[in-house]
Write an enzyme that holds these catalytic residues in place. Structure first.
Site: not given
Ligand code: FDA
Length: 503
Positions: A356, A442, A480
């Site tokens: 990302e 995460h 994600n």
């Protein structure tokens, strides 16, 4: 206090908890949600509910005397973190020996603090991770349901190409393209129409005012505005805040008994409550739920829990890093806090990475390109219980993080070679650390679907006990995770409400 009996209890108000609460409420089942954080709806002395990343105060972090931001330093200077007074702030950093886990605290869980990236995983990778789940049904029914309920939208490409607020993303895209790598737009739950009004000066700035990990005052469709608002709207759901579930046991009649500590704004335990329920849904997140269940098994309150409870944990391969750009490749002093693009090299079988393109909004030109890389790290860890202290520990090692670093380094070495650039050495504390591999955004696994539970999140050995959160995901999902967590929770609730709740 006396025992409060309710048909259904939900622990936690993040994605898994919020989906459970709404669907229970809609089914006419009276439900109480227990959330250890506070309800974030009251403005402080500055007129704002949340503080920004540039001026953190006591609202920023969960009972700390100093903030613990992921980027520790800038130009090696200790300018990022600030002293604060202890308070039930919105972001927590749960520290284990070699891994820190960032989590949201409050009504809405992680939705309050996250970057809003609402990514559906690659269907083939989802199928690999969940071999017993009907993948076609997930992509036909539950992923679309989750996206629509969460309010997922995408940035207008024309605005993206022209706005100063995403210059940092376009520069990273250029460097990826120069390397022969593919980039892809990622959807978001941040309302891009609001963001465009922020840029035009017609709406109060939030994503464009350095608000994100300590909460967004505007623009983001957090769970308190979506699933939880709808849950309360059914008239069957009540949310109790500042109540931390400490233990779970089962009464002789098969109902579940929970003990929760009520805390005040100083963190002092001001009371203990006991709840009894027929249906118990655990949505405390990968860390919260797994800790509760490991403690319940090992301390003997739910002794028949499967040995796989507490195993299969991973950090979704998270690694953060910064690159130093050439002076002509300015990233801009204005940066939106909401990421909208990723470098997608997941198809590279030799080294799958999805990175990302992350913002680093400081209000100054700093020539840094920042990334959160999601690598396909196969390492997993287990939780253990220390009967002396009652603490639950995570057995993740530094060597396991090094696997993620190796994968991120392979990708970003290529990008640096193609663009004649180097890494930044000043962002993650002393010691010239390039790759931040000691924290994750995460956390995934601990009560993996189909192992600790059946294929629908029903906990093995304990009827009417369910897990609906990120602990079901086996350590990695390649993107994600909150859309996946939401969609799996929708799937569980659809099944359970039909099969398990007959009178
Ligand atoms: P979640 O953590 O959301 O909720 C658990 C809730 O339970 C919390 O509110 C907690 O306080 C409560 N709780 C826990 N234990 C309890 C107990 N014993 N008693 C009472 N309450 C208890 N993901 C993504 O898809 N896109 C993104 O852009 C980002 N970005 C991002 C940034 C940052 C800074 C973070 C920290 C995280 C992200 N994430 C993300 C990750 C995402 O937010 C995360 O995967 C989900 O919030 C997990 O949802 P869960 O339902 O599993 O738990």
């Amino acid at each position: 206090d006396a025992v409060e009996s309710v048909p259904a209890l939900v622990v936690g108000s993040g994605y898994g908890g919020a989906v459970a609460a709404l669907r229970l409420g809609e089914a006419g089942i009276r439900t109480v949600v227990l959330e250890m954080g506070r309800l974030w709806n009251t403005a402080g002395p500055d007129g704002k509910v949340f503080c920004s990343t540039s001026a953190p105060d006591r609202r920023s972090m969960w009972f700390r005397t100093r903030t613990e931001a992921p980027l520790a330093t800038f130009l090696w200077l200790d300018v990022v973190n600030k002293d604060i007074s202890p308070y039930p702030g919105v972001l927590d950093r749960v520290r284990y020996d070699h891994m820190s886990v960032y989590v949201g605290r409050g009504v809405g869980g992680g939705s309050l603090v996250n970057g809003g990236m609402a990514v559906t995983p690659l269907q083939s990778y989802f199928a690999e991770q969940f071999p017993t789940v009907d993948t076609a049904e997930m992509y036909r029914t539950y992923f679309p349901r989750a996206r629509s309920m969460l309010g997922v939208n995408t940035v207008d490409p024309a605005w993206f190409e022209s706005t100063e607020w995403y210059r940092f993303t376009r520069i990273s895209r250029k460097h990826a393209t120069n390397t022969g790598l593919k980039t892809t737009f990622v959807p978001s739950v941040y309302d891009f129409a609001h963001m465009q009004r922020e840029a035009a000066g017609t709406a109060t700035r939030s994503a464009l005012a350095q608000e994100v990990i300590y909460g967004n005052n505007h623009g983001k469709r957090t769970l308190d505005k979506t699933y939880l608002a709808a849950a309360l709207g059914t008239g069957n759901v009540t949310i109790h805040t500042l109540e931390k579930v400490r233990s779970i046991s089962r009464a002789p009649d098969g109902t579940y008994v929970l003990t929760a500590d009520r805390i005040d704004d100083t963190g002092t335990v001001v009371g203990t409550k006991e709840y009894g329920c027929r249906y118990l849904f655990l949505g405390g997140g990968s860390i919260g739920t797994t800790e509760l269940l490991v403690r319940a098994r090992e301390s003997g309150t739910l002794p028949a829990l499967d040995p796989s409870v507490g195993t299969g944990w991973g950090a979704n391969g998270n690694v953060m890093l910064g690159r130093a750009n050439h002076l002509w490749d300015t990233v801009g002093e204005n940066q939106s806090t909401m990421p909208v693009m990723g470098i997608d090299d997941w198809a590279n079988a030799a080294n799958p990475v999805f990175a990302e393109i992350a913002p680093l909004p400081t209000g100054l030109e700093h020539w840094v390109s920042l990334y959160l890389a999601i690598t396909k790290n196969p390492e997993r860890a287990s939780f253990t219980y220390d009967s002396g202290s009652g603490a639950v520990r995570l057995g993740w090692s530094a060597a396991q993080s090094a696997v993620s670093v190796g994968m991120a380094k392979k990708l970003f070495d290529r990008i640096n070679r193609a663009n004649a650039t180097i890494y930044r050495y000043d962002l993650f504390g002393s010691g010239n650390k390039v790759f931040a591999d000691d924290f994750t955004y995460h956390p995934l696994g601990g009560c993996v679907l189909g192992r600790a539970t059946d294929d629908y999140g029903r906990v093995k050995g304990y009827p009417r006990l369910y897990v609906t959160d990120g602990s079901l995901v086996p350590g990695s999902i390649g993107v994600n995770p909150f859309v996946t967590i939401t969609a799996l929770a929708e799937r569980t609730m659809a099944r359970v409400l039909v099969e398990d709740t007959a009178p």
